[in-house]
Design a protein around this motif. Structure first.
Motif, PDB file in Angstrom:
ATOM      1  N   MET B   1       4.035  34.124  12.583  1.00  0.00           N
ATOM      2  CA  MET B   1       4.067  33.267  11.379  1.00  0.00           C
ATOM      3  C   MET B   1       3.486  33.998  10.164  1.00  0.00           C
ATOM      4  O   MET B   1       4.018  33.884   9.063  1.00  0.00           O
ATOM      5  CB  MET B   1       3.275  31.978  11.661  1.00  0.00           C
ATOM      6  N   GLU B   2       2.406  34.776  10.399  1.00  0.00           N
ATOM      7  CA  GLU B   2       1.779  35.508   9.286  1.00  0.00           C
ATOM      8  C   GLU B   2       2.764  36.506   8.677  1.00  0.00           C
ATOM      9  O   GLU B   2       2.839  36.655   7.456  1.00  0.00           O
ATOM     10  CB  GLU B   2       0.508  36.231   9.756  1.00  0.00           C
ATOM     11  N   LYS B   3       3.523  37.170   9.550  1.00  0.00           N
ATOM     12  CA  LYS B   3       4.499  38.168   9.071  1.00  0.00           C
ATOM     13  C   LYS B   3       5.566  37.470   8.219  1.00  0.00           C
ATOM     14  O   LYS B   3       5.975  37.970   7.172  1.00  0.00           O
ATOM     15  CB  LYS B   3       5.137  38.867  10.293  1.00  0.00           C
ATOM     16  N   LEU B   4       5.988  36.278   8.692  1.00  0.00           N
ATOM     17  CA  LEU B   4       6.996  35.513   7.945  1.00  0.00           C
ATOM     18  C   LEU B   4       6.461  35.129   6.562  1.00  0.00           C
ATOM     19  O   LEU B   4       7.158  35.242   5.552  1.00  0.00           O
ATOM     20  CB  LEU B   4       7.369  34.256   8.735  1.00  0.00           C
ATOM     21  N   LEU B   5       5.191  34.718   6.525  1.00  0.00           N
ATOM     22  CA  LEU B   5       4.591  34.343   5.246  1.00  0.00           C
ATOM     23  C   LEU B   5       4.539  35.539   4.292  1.00  0.00           C
ATOM     24  O   LEU B   5       4.776  35.399   3.094  1.00  0.00           O
ATOM     25  CB  LEU B   5       3.190  33.767   5.464  1.00  0.00           C
ATOM     26  N   GLU B   6       4.247  36.709   4.861  1.00  0.00           N
ATOM     27  CA  GLU B   6       4.208  37.934   4.038  1.00  0.00           C
ATOM     28  C   GLU B   6       5.571  38.191   3.394  1.00  0.00           C
ATOM     29  O   GLU B   6       5.673  38.474   2.198  1.00  0.00           O
ATOM     30  CB  GLU B   6       3.860  39.135   4.925  1.00  0.00           C
ATOM     31  N   ILE B   7       6.605  38.078   4.237  1.00  0.00           N
ATOM     32  CA  ILE B   7       7.978  38.317   3.738  1.00  0.00           C
ATOM     33  C   ILE B   7       8.307  37.301   2.643  1.00  0.00           C
ATOM     34  O   ILE B   7       8.826  37.635   1.578  1.00  0.00           O
ATOM     35  CB  ILE B   7       9.009  38.204   4.904  1.00  0.00           C
ATOM     36  N   GLU B  10       6.632  37.890  -0.651  1.00  0.00           N
ATOM     37  CA  GLU B  10       7.213  39.009  -1.386  1.00  0.00           C
ATOM     38  C   GLU B  10       8.500  38.579  -2.100  1.00  0.00           C
ATOM     39  O   GLU B  10       8.773  38.997  -3.225  1.00  0.00           O
ATOM     40  CB  GLU B  10       7.517  40.135  -0.400  1.00  0.00           C
ATOM     41  N   ILE B  11       9.265  37.717  -1.438  1.00  0.00           N
ATOM     42  CA  ILE B  11      10.554  37.306  -2.016  1.00  0.00           C
ATOM     43  C   ILE B  11      10.380  36.194  -3.055  1.00  0.00           C
ATOM     44  O   ILE B  11      10.968  36.248  -4.130  1.00  0.00           O
ATOM     45  CB  ILE B  11      11.534  36.885  -0.898  1.00  0.00           C
ATOM     46  N   ALA B  12       9.561  35.205  -2.724  1.00  0.00           N
ATOM     47  CA  ALA B  12       9.343  34.092  -3.668  1.00  0.00           C
ATOM     48  C   ALA B  12       8.017  34.310  -4.395  1.00  0.00           C
ATOM     49  O   ALA B  12       7.077  33.538  -4.235  1.00  0.00           O
ATOM     50  CB  ALA B  12       9.332  32.778  -2.910  1.00  0.00           C
ATOM     51  N   GLN B  13       7.994  35.374  -5.172  1.00  0.00           N
ATOM     52  CA  GLN B  13       6.730  35.744  -5.828  1.00  0.00           C
ATOM     53  C   GLN B  13       6.215  34.641  -6.745  1.00  0.00           C
ATOM     54  O   GLN B  13       6.967  34.065  -7.519  1.00  0.00           O
ATOM     55  CB  GLN B  13       6.923  37.035  -6.614  1.00  0.00           C
ATOM     56  N   LEU B  29      13.899  29.344  -4.056  1.00  0.00           N
ATOM     57  CA  LEU B  29      14.754  30.351  -3.410  1.00  0.00           C
ATOM     58  C   LEU B  29      16.194  30.115  -3.860  1.00  0.00           C
ATOM     59  O   LEU B  29      16.763  29.062  -3.579  1.00  0.00           O
ATOM     60  CB  LEU B  29      14.694  30.223  -1.887  1.00  0.00           C
ATOM     61  N   ASP B  30      16.772  31.096  -4.598  1.00  0.00           N
ATOM     62  CA  ASP B  30      18.184  30.956  -4.950  1.00  0.00           C
ATOM     63  C   ASP B  30      19.016  31.658  -3.869  1.00  0.00           C
ATOM     64  O   ASP B  30      18.468  32.182  -2.891  1.00  0.00           O
ATOM     65  CB  ASP B  30      18.478  31.507  -6.351  1.00  0.00           C
ATOM     66  N   SER B  31      20.342  31.683  -4.049  1.00  0.00           N
ATOM     67  CA  SER B  31      21.171  32.224  -2.960  1.00  0.00           C
ATOM     68  C   SER B  31      20.897  33.712  -2.708  1.00  0.00           C
ATOM     69  O   SER B  31      20.973  34.161  -1.565  1.00  0.00           O
ATOM     70  CB  SER B  31      22.653  31.975  -3.216  1.00  0.00           C
ATOM     71  N   PHE B  32      20.565  34.476  -3.771  1.00  0.00           N
ATOM     72  CA  PHE B  32      20.250  35.896  -3.572  1.00  0.00           C
ATOM     73  C   PHE B  32      18.944  36.047  -2.783  1.00  0.00           C
ATOM     74  O   PHE B  32      18.842  36.890  -1.889  1.00  0.00           O
ATOM     75  CB  PHE B  32      20.111  36.613  -4.926  1.00  0.00           C
ATOM     76  N   ALA B  33      17.964  35.214  -3.119  1.00  0.00           N
ATOM     77  CA  ALA B  33      16.674  35.281  -2.418  1.00  0.00           C
ATOM     78  C   ALA B  33      16.862  34.889  -0.956  1.00  0.00           C
ATOM     79  O   ALA B  33      16.260  35.492  -0.056  1.00  0.00           O
ATOM     80  CB  ALA B  33      15.676  34.347  -3.091  1.00  0.00           C
ATOM     81  N   ILE B  34      17.719  33.898  -0.709  1.00  0.00           N
ATOM     82  CA  ILE B  34      17.965  33.464   0.670  1.00  0.00           C
ATOM     83  C   ILE B  34      18.548  34.624   1.482  1.00  0.00           C
ATOM     84  O   ILE B  34      18.137  34.875   2.613  1.00  0.00           O
ATOM     85  CB  ILE B  34      18.913  32.241   0.701  1.00  0.00           C
ATOM     86  N   VAL B  38      17.032  36.334   4.711  1.00  0.00           N
ATOM     87  CA  VAL B  38      17.781  36.389   5.974  1.00  0.00           C
ATOM     88  C   VAL B  38      17.776  37.814   6.517  1.00  0.00           C
ATOM     89  O   VAL B  38      17.487  38.042   7.697  1.00  0.00           O
ATOM     90  CB  VAL B  38      19.239  35.888   5.769  1.00  0.00           C
ATOM     91  N   SER B  39      18.048  38.768   5.630  1.00  0.00           N
ATOM     92  CA  SER B  39      18.120  40.156   6.086  1.00  0.00           C
ATOM     93  C   SER B  39      16.752  40.631   6.599  1.00  0.00           C
ATOM     94  O   SER B  39      16.673  41.298   7.638  1.00  0.00           O
ATOM     95  CB  SER B  39      18.648  40.992   4.918  1.00  0.00           C
ATOM     96  N   GLU B  40      15.667  40.254   5.906  1.00  0.00           N
ATOM     97  CA  GLU B  40      14.321  40.647   6.354  1.00  0.00           C
ATOM     98  C   GLU B  40      13.962  39.987   7.691  1.00  0.00           C
ATOM     99  O   GLU B  40      13.401  40.623   8.581  1.00  0.00           O
ATOM    100  CB  GLU B  40      13.271  40.242   5.300  1.00  0.00           C
ATOM    101  N   LEU B  41      14.308  38.698   7.808  1.00  0.00           N
ATOM    102  CA  LEU B  41      13.974  37.972   9.046  1.00  0.00           C
ATOM    103  C   LEU B  41      14.748  38.545  10.232  1.00  0.00           C
ATOM    104  O   LEU B  41      14.199  38.702  11.323  1.00  0.00           O
ATOM    105  CB  LEU B  41      14.288  36.472   8.898  1.00  0.00           C
ATOM    106  N   GLU B  42      16.018  38.865   9.982  1.00  0.00           N
ATOM    107  CA  GLU B  42      16.847  39.411  11.070  1.00  0.00           C
ATOM    108  C   GLU B  42      16.253  40.720  11.562  1.00  0.00           C
ATOM    109  O   GLU B  42      16.190  40.976  12.760  1.00  0.00           O
ATOM    110  CB  GLU B  42      18.283  39.626  10.581  1.00  0.00           C
TER     111      GLU B  42
END
Lengths: 496, 76
Positions: B1-7, B10-13, B29-34, B38-42
């Motif tokens: 969960m901590e790693k997810l929060l970090e990501i 970074e994206i939703a600064q 989160l707009d479509s580009f941020a999503i 997604v790419s980071e989570l994958e």
């Protein structure tokens, strides 16, 4: 039959309401469906067969996907493959009908298209895809699906709703309520105000300029283009008011298609506020699937290896954005102007995406307040040019005409020549259109601030409240653009 | 969960990603941020996120995102 004609709001709609209310709740959906098909028949006659065929294909596709999910021995990727084949067949069949009616004219083969085919086809695809994705359950009652695909207020111009939004409320046969009828008719009236008082009044000038721009100075051409943008907004958003108001009468909440587009920050934001349901449809059924497609991900990964994440993060969204804007252009029709229009926004939004972060950093370094008045004014001017140039090409008969008109605006612009130009509008027309535009602008400002104007009016004391609505009714009756010198202007977006 | 929060941070600064439950509804989160997310989570969690998962319910909060990641990991 058309939404802006009084035969719709004063005859057809009240008749449907009466029959609907007289029908027992359980079978009200049949009354509504009969109204849908009669409405369709009144416009497209026997072409209703294509609408029925699309409904049947959509229903069968959903049921077969559900059957395969429940009974197929296949699991995992094999099951997904089977579902994908069924979805593919369904989409090819419904999309095929759209292609035949709308795009074969490129090869000189023309057919009269069933009304609303561009809109209901998108609804068939969204339903089938949602069943495939498992986000909605396949419909077991074909009547419910037929209602969702053919609801008479939506059929001509959208909004493009999702099965999960409207199918069940439409089928429930909710009792008519005074509050809903009053609010629904208020919204219909507001739509008629925009369409009859402003859009149709500007129409003669738009026709004159676009059909004979060579005879006008650049200043008059610029005015014609701005008038077209205003006409399109008043007309399309006005028709949406009539459509959403009709839904409200029956207690159905249809999705909004406009959210004060001219207060947008940039081109991307403009498209989040203009023809919203087409944008969200393209986002869900083109943008995301293309972005997440394996080949696109593969290319992004290889770009990441060579150029780093700073470049690779743009690969998937840009490929998807290109497909979205190509689809947007083609959806509007089989013409190069529409493809140009789509590509125009693709380039603009791409530039916005790649420059957003550097511009933000630059502003921070130089201590520029991006929310200051100067920046807001500059943003507004930029958006004004972006939108009007886009609409110029959208309305032009060819891309060459678009460039020619643009050349005239920037090359032969003499403000003094404007007063001598005959745009087919007298001082009375210009003054009325101006007052109408100012009223709509004020309402849009209030909406942008989150104020519900109708709720505000409803909270006024009775004489004042009725005074406001009588003023709108009388202005539509007395000042609407009909009578000598005017012709009833067809709804622009019903042609797409 | 901590790693997810970090990501997510970074994206939703600038957004309060730990507590926010309207990341999509409020256009954080707009479509580009999503897509970046997604790419980071994958990559980080070795899952495959299909278009069907791209619904506001799954992306409105860090908690919902984590639930989706755990579910997809379980599916693998």
């Amino acid at each position: 039959m058309s939404y802006h004609l009084l035969t719709y709001s004063l005859l057809f709609l009240p008749a449907v309401m009466l029959l609907y209310q007289l029908t027992p709740q359980k079978v009200r959906w049949i009354t509504l469906l009969a109204a849908d098909y009669i409405f369709f028949w009144l416009i497209s006659g026997g072409l209703i067969i294509w609408m029925l065929a699309a409904t049947l294909v959509t229903y069968v596709c959903g049921r077969v996907i559900a059957y395969v999910v429940e009974h197929s021995p296949a699991k995992g990727k094999e099951l997904v493959k089977q579902k994908r084949v069924i979805l593919g067949i369904g989409v090819i069949l419904t999309l095929g009908m759209l292609v035949v009616f709308k795009y074969l004219k490129v090869f000189g083969i023309t057919f009269i298209a069933p009304i609303g085919i561009s809109y209901y086809t998108l609804q068939t695809i969204s339903y089938m895809t949602d069943v495939y994705r498992g986000t909605v359950k396949a419909e077991t009652h074909i009547g419910r699906l037929a209602l969702y695909l053919s609801f008479f207020p939506q059929i001509m111009e959208g909004p493009i709703s999702r099965y999960s939004e409207t199918a069940h409320p439409l089928f429930s046969g909710k009792q008519l309520e005074f509050h809903n009828i009053a609010f629904g008719y208020q919204r219909i009236l507001w739509g008629l105000f925009k369409k009859m008082l402003i859009a149709d009044r500007l129409a003669p000038a738009v026709i004159k300029v676009f059909s004979g721009y060579e005879n006008y100075d650049g200043s008059a051409v610029a005015v014609g283009v701005v008038f077209y943008t205003i006409q399109l907004y008043m007309e399309f958003s006005g028709c949406m008011d009539i459509i959403i108001g009709t839904g409200e009468v029956f207690g159905i909440v249809l999705p909004e298609n406009f959210r004060q587009p001219f207060f947008a920050r940039n081109a991307s934001d403009f498209w989040r506020r203009w023809h919203i349901t087409l944008g969200t449809w393209l986002k869900d059924y083109v943008f995301y699937p293309v972005s997440l497609a394996k080949p696109v991900k593969k290319v992004a990964k290889s770009v990441k290896g060579k150029f780093g994440i700073g470049v690779s993060k743009f690969v998937a969204p840009t490929a998807a954005l290109f497909c979205v804007w190509l689809s947007n252009g083609i959806w509007h029709g089989a013409g190069w102007t529409y493809i140009f229009y789509g590509m125009y926004y693709f380039v603009l939004i791409f530039i916005e995406n790649i420059t957003e972060a550097p511009v933000k950093k630059f502003a921070e370094r130089k201590n520029i307040n991006m929310e200051g008045v100067a920046c807001k004014v500059l943003r507004g001017v930029k958006l004004f040019f972006i939108v009007n140039i886009g609409e110029l090409f959208f309305r032009a008969t060819s891309v060459a005409q678009g460039f020619s008109m643009l050349g005239r605006i920037f090359g032969k612009f003499h403000i003094s020549a404007l007063l001598e130009s005959n745009l087919g509008m007298d001082v009375y027309d210009v003054a009325l259109a101006f007052v109408g535009i100012v009223i709509v602008l004020l309402v849009d400002i209030l909406h942008e601030k989150g104020v519900s104007v109708r709720e505000k009016i409803a909270s006024l004391r009775l004489p004042l409240r009725w005074g406001v609505w009588y003023a709108v009714i009388l202005s539509v009756i007395i000042l609407g653009a009909y009578g000598a010198g005017y012709t009833v202007v067809d709804m622009i977006y019903a042609a797409y | 969960m901590e790693k997810l929060l970090e990501i997510l941070e970074e994206i939703a600064q600038g957004a309060d990603v730990r507590n926010c439950t309207t990341l999509i509804d409020d256009h954080i989160l707009d479509s580009f941020a999503i897509l970046s997310l997604v790419s980071e989570l994958e990559e980080e969690f070795d899952v495959e996120i299909s278009p069907a998962e791209l619904i506001p319910d799954n992306f409105n909060s860090a908690e919902k995102l984590w639930e989706m990641v755990c579910r997809l990991k379980g599916d693998n």
